[in-house]
Design a protein around this motif. Structure first.
Motif, PDB file in Angstrom:
ATOM      1  N   SER A  54       0.799  -1.225   0.000  1.00 55.42           N
ATOM      2  CA  SER A  54       0.000   0.000   0.000  1.00 55.42           C
ATOM      3  C   SER A  54       0.837   1.284   0.000  1.00 55.42           C
ATOM      4  O   SER A  54       0.477   2.249  -0.681  1.00 55.42           O
ATOM      5  CB  SER A  54      -0.982   0.003   1.184  1.00 55.42           C
ATOM      6  OG  SER A  54      -0.297  -0.069   2.419  1.00 55.42           O
ATOM      7  N   PRO A  55       1.999   1.356   0.708  1.00 58.83           N
ATOM      8  CA  PRO A  55       2.798   2.593   0.608  1.00 58.83           C
ATOM      9  C   PRO A  55       3.296   2.859  -0.812  1.00 58.83           C
ATOM     10  O   PRO A  55       3.329   4.006  -1.259  1.00 58.83           O
ATOM     11  CB  PRO A  55       3.968   2.335   1.572  1.00 58.83           C
ATOM     12  CG  PRO A  55       3.474   1.304   2.516  1.00 58.83           C
ATOM     13  CD  PRO A  55       2.576   0.434   1.707  1.00 58.83           C
ATOM     14  N   VAL A  56       3.675   1.786  -1.515  1.00 60.98           N
ATOM     15  CA  VAL A  56       4.151   1.939  -2.892  1.00 60.98           C
ATOM     16  C   VAL A  56       3.007   2.397  -3.795  1.00 60.98           C
ATOM     17  O   VAL A  56       3.193   3.241  -4.681  1.00 60.98           O
ATOM     18  CB  VAL A  56       4.747   0.614  -3.413  1.00 60.98           C
ATOM     19  CG1 VAL A  56       5.134   0.745  -4.878  1.00 60.98           C
ATOM     20  CG2 VAL A  56       5.955   0.219  -2.578  1.00 60.98           C
ATOM     21  N   ILE A  57       1.822   1.853  -3.563  1.00 56.02           N
ATOM     22  CA  ILE A  57       0.658   2.259  -4.363  1.00 56.02           C
ATOM     23  C   ILE A  57       0.378   3.746  -4.181  1.00 56.02           C
ATOM     24  O   ILE A  57       0.171   4.481  -5.153  1.00 56.02           O
ATOM     25  CB  ILE A  57      -0.584   1.431  -3.961  1.00 56.02           C
ATOM     26  CG1 ILE A  57      -0.387  -0.035  -4.344  1.00 56.02           C
ATOM     27  CG2 ILE A  57      -1.844   1.983  -4.632  1.00 56.02           C
ATOM     28  CD1 ILE A  57      -1.510  -0.946  -3.863  1.00 56.02           C
ATOM     29  N   LEU A  58       0.399   4.211  -2.931  1.00 59.73           N
ATOM     30  CA  LEU A  58       0.132   5.623  -2.664  1.00 59.73           C
ATOM     31  C   LEU A  58       1.241   6.517  -3.229  1.00 59.73           C
ATOM     32  O   LEU A  58       0.957   7.574  -3.791  1.00 59.73           O
ATOM     33  CB  LEU A  58      -0.010   5.855  -1.154  1.00 59.73           C
ATOM     34  CG  LEU A  58      -1.339   5.417  -0.540  1.00 59.73           C
ATOM     35  CD1 LEU A  58      -1.290   5.584   0.973  1.00 59.73           C
ATOM     36  CD2 LEU A  58      -2.492   6.218  -1.116  1.00 59.73           C
ATOM     37  N   ALA A  59       2.490   6.096  -3.088  1.00 60.28           N
ATOM     38  CA  ALA A  59       3.595   6.886  -3.623  1.00 60.28           C
ATOM     39  C   ALA A  59       3.499   6.998  -5.143  1.00 60.28           C
ATOM     40  O   ALA A  59       3.730   8.064  -5.721  1.00 60.28           O
ATOM     41  CB  ALA A  59       4.931   6.253  -3.232  1.00 60.28           C
ATOM     42  N   THR A  60       3.130   5.900  -5.784  1.00 60.30           N
ATOM     43  CA  THR A  60       2.975   5.912  -7.247  1.00 60.30           C
ATOM     44  C   THR A  60       1.820   6.824  -7.652  1.00 60.30           C
ATOM     45  O   THR A  60       1.920   7.577  -8.632  1.00 60.30           O
ATOM     46  CB  THR A  60       2.729   4.486  -7.769  1.00 60.30           C
ATOM     47  OG1 THR A  60       3.798   3.631  -7.340  1.00 60.30           O
ATOM     48  CG2 THR A  60       2.651   4.475  -9.297  1.00 60.30           C
TER      49      THR A  60
END
Length: 412
Positions: A54-60
């Protein structure tokens, strides 16, 4: 003394005497509150789809947001001169509403990326158009107050909106909260539709409407932005501010949890204090003297940011809150004058082009600043803020030496 203080606090609201601005401001406020619902919902939705990632999804998603702004906002300023501005506002507004209402039904990561990207493509056309309209509908003597009120509202809702959205999300659910943003779009859209078209067309010339060369107009907007000594200095200070702001947004959570060994609620309070500081500065800056505060605001804001973050690695949590309050003050002081300066130094027929270019480059600075903040946070976890603060101060000194203009211009 009391009457003077009262005057400072009441001054920004005088811009609301203008009915057109009052409707635009209320529409913006409703829409910003709805946006807070969507970003909280998006964070919860990313966690539902992939807990580990989820952090990678939000950062993307945030990277795609900034990319859409950088690529499309220069064209927004051109479109604002060629197409009826009211039509741009309500068409992009209702398209964004439709995209938001699709979010509750998505089931995979790629769908988030597609919808977030297109949501912000249309946001990239809406926001510069909105900004280009304000100096045309608000009297010159109240323009700084109008910008101050809008910016302060943005900062306050950035603090209070997510908190309220988090409470409502627990009650409604992660997916259903997007429909509240859809409702906010309807209410804001009604306010936009109620404004006479001719009020929003002030400052648009026949020459701008008839221009056939989109690329040359984009280049002209960039040339006017960087060719103006005052705006070039303000934009340089915005880059300095972005470096410090990215340090705060990217590294505060790890500092509080890993260095200070505190839990999430302390991070929430720290970011709330930062937002409140920014709101206070934005609210009051519009009431200060109009002829002497531009360079003072820009320079003091940059150095206040740099000095505030320099000390964070070596103080406890209570002092960090004080430093983040001053950092919030500094960010508004460093960034807010640019919008006013465009209205005061660029001819009205070119303001749409310049607002679009400014919107793109101000977001480009953040796209550069985020990786720098991430690198410092990962490579120097015990002294990242010290190095970030030193970098901010050095860049501020360079900006003053190379770009600082005289600021001797006549206000409108």
């Amino acid at each position: 003394m009391n009457s003077k203080i009262y005057q400072i606090f009441i001054e920004p609201f005088k811009a609301l005497q203008n009915k057109t601005f009052a409707k635009l401001y209320l529409a913006q406020t409703i829409s910003l509150l709805g946006d807070a619902f969507s970003w909280v919902g998006l964070a919860l939705l990313a966690y539902q789809i992939d807990k580990e990632n989820s952090p990678v999804i939000l950062a993307t998603a945030l990277t795609l947001r900034v990319t859409a702004f950088i690529v499309f906002s220069p064209f927004a300023g051109i479109l604002a001169d060629k197409v009826e501005r009211k039509k741009i506002l309500y068409v992009t507004h209702f398209i964004r509403m439709g995209i938001i209402c699709c979010l509750p039904f998505i089931t995979s990561e790629w769908q988030i990326y597609v919808l977030v990207f297109f949501l912000n493509v249309f946001n990239a056309f809406f926001t510069p158009t909105y900004r280009a309209i304000i100096p045309q509908v608000v009297e010159g003597k109240y323009y700084r107050e109008a910008i101050g009120l809008s910016t302060a509202t943005f900062q306050l809702l950035g603090v209070l909106g997510p908190a309220l959205a988090g409470i409502i999300a627990v009650w409604l659910g992660a997916r259903e909260i997007f429909f509240l943003d859809g409702i906010s779009f309807v209410l804001a859209g009604i306010l936009i539709l109620s404004i006479p078209s001719k009020e929003l067309q002030k400052g648009v010339t026949d020459e701008a409407k008839q221009s056939q060369s989109t690329w040359s107009d984009v280049i002209k907007g960039i040339r006017l932005l960087f060719g103006n000594n005052t705006l070039r200095f303000a934009l340089a200070i915005e880059f300095v501010s972005a470096i410090a702001g990215a340090m705060i947004l990217v590294n505060t959570i790890s500092h509080i949890k890993n260095s200070l060994l505190l839990d999430d609620k302390y991070y929430g309070w720290a970011m709330a204090i930062f937002g409140i500081g920014a709101a206070i500065a934005a609210f009051l800056l519009g009431s200060l003297d109009r002829s002497k505060t531009r360079s003072t605001s820009l320079i003091s804001g940059a150095f206040l940011l740099g000095i505030s973050i320099c000390m964070v690695n070596y103080v406890g949590y209570p002092v960090l809150l004080v430093l983040w309050l001053f950092a919030g003050l500094g960010q508004s002081l460093a960034e807010m004058p640019s919008e006013t300066l465009i209205a005061e130094t660029i001819a009205s027929e070119n303001q749409g082009k310049v607002y679009g270019s400014h919107f793109a480059f101000s977001h480009l600075w953040w796209a550069i600043a985020y990786p720098i903040a991430g690198y410092l946070g990962s490579q120097f976890p015990k002294s990242e803020f010290l190095y970030g603060g030193i970098l901010t101060i050095i860049l501020g000194i360079i900006a003053i030496i190379i770009f600082k203009p005289s600021f001797n211009f006549q206000n409108k």
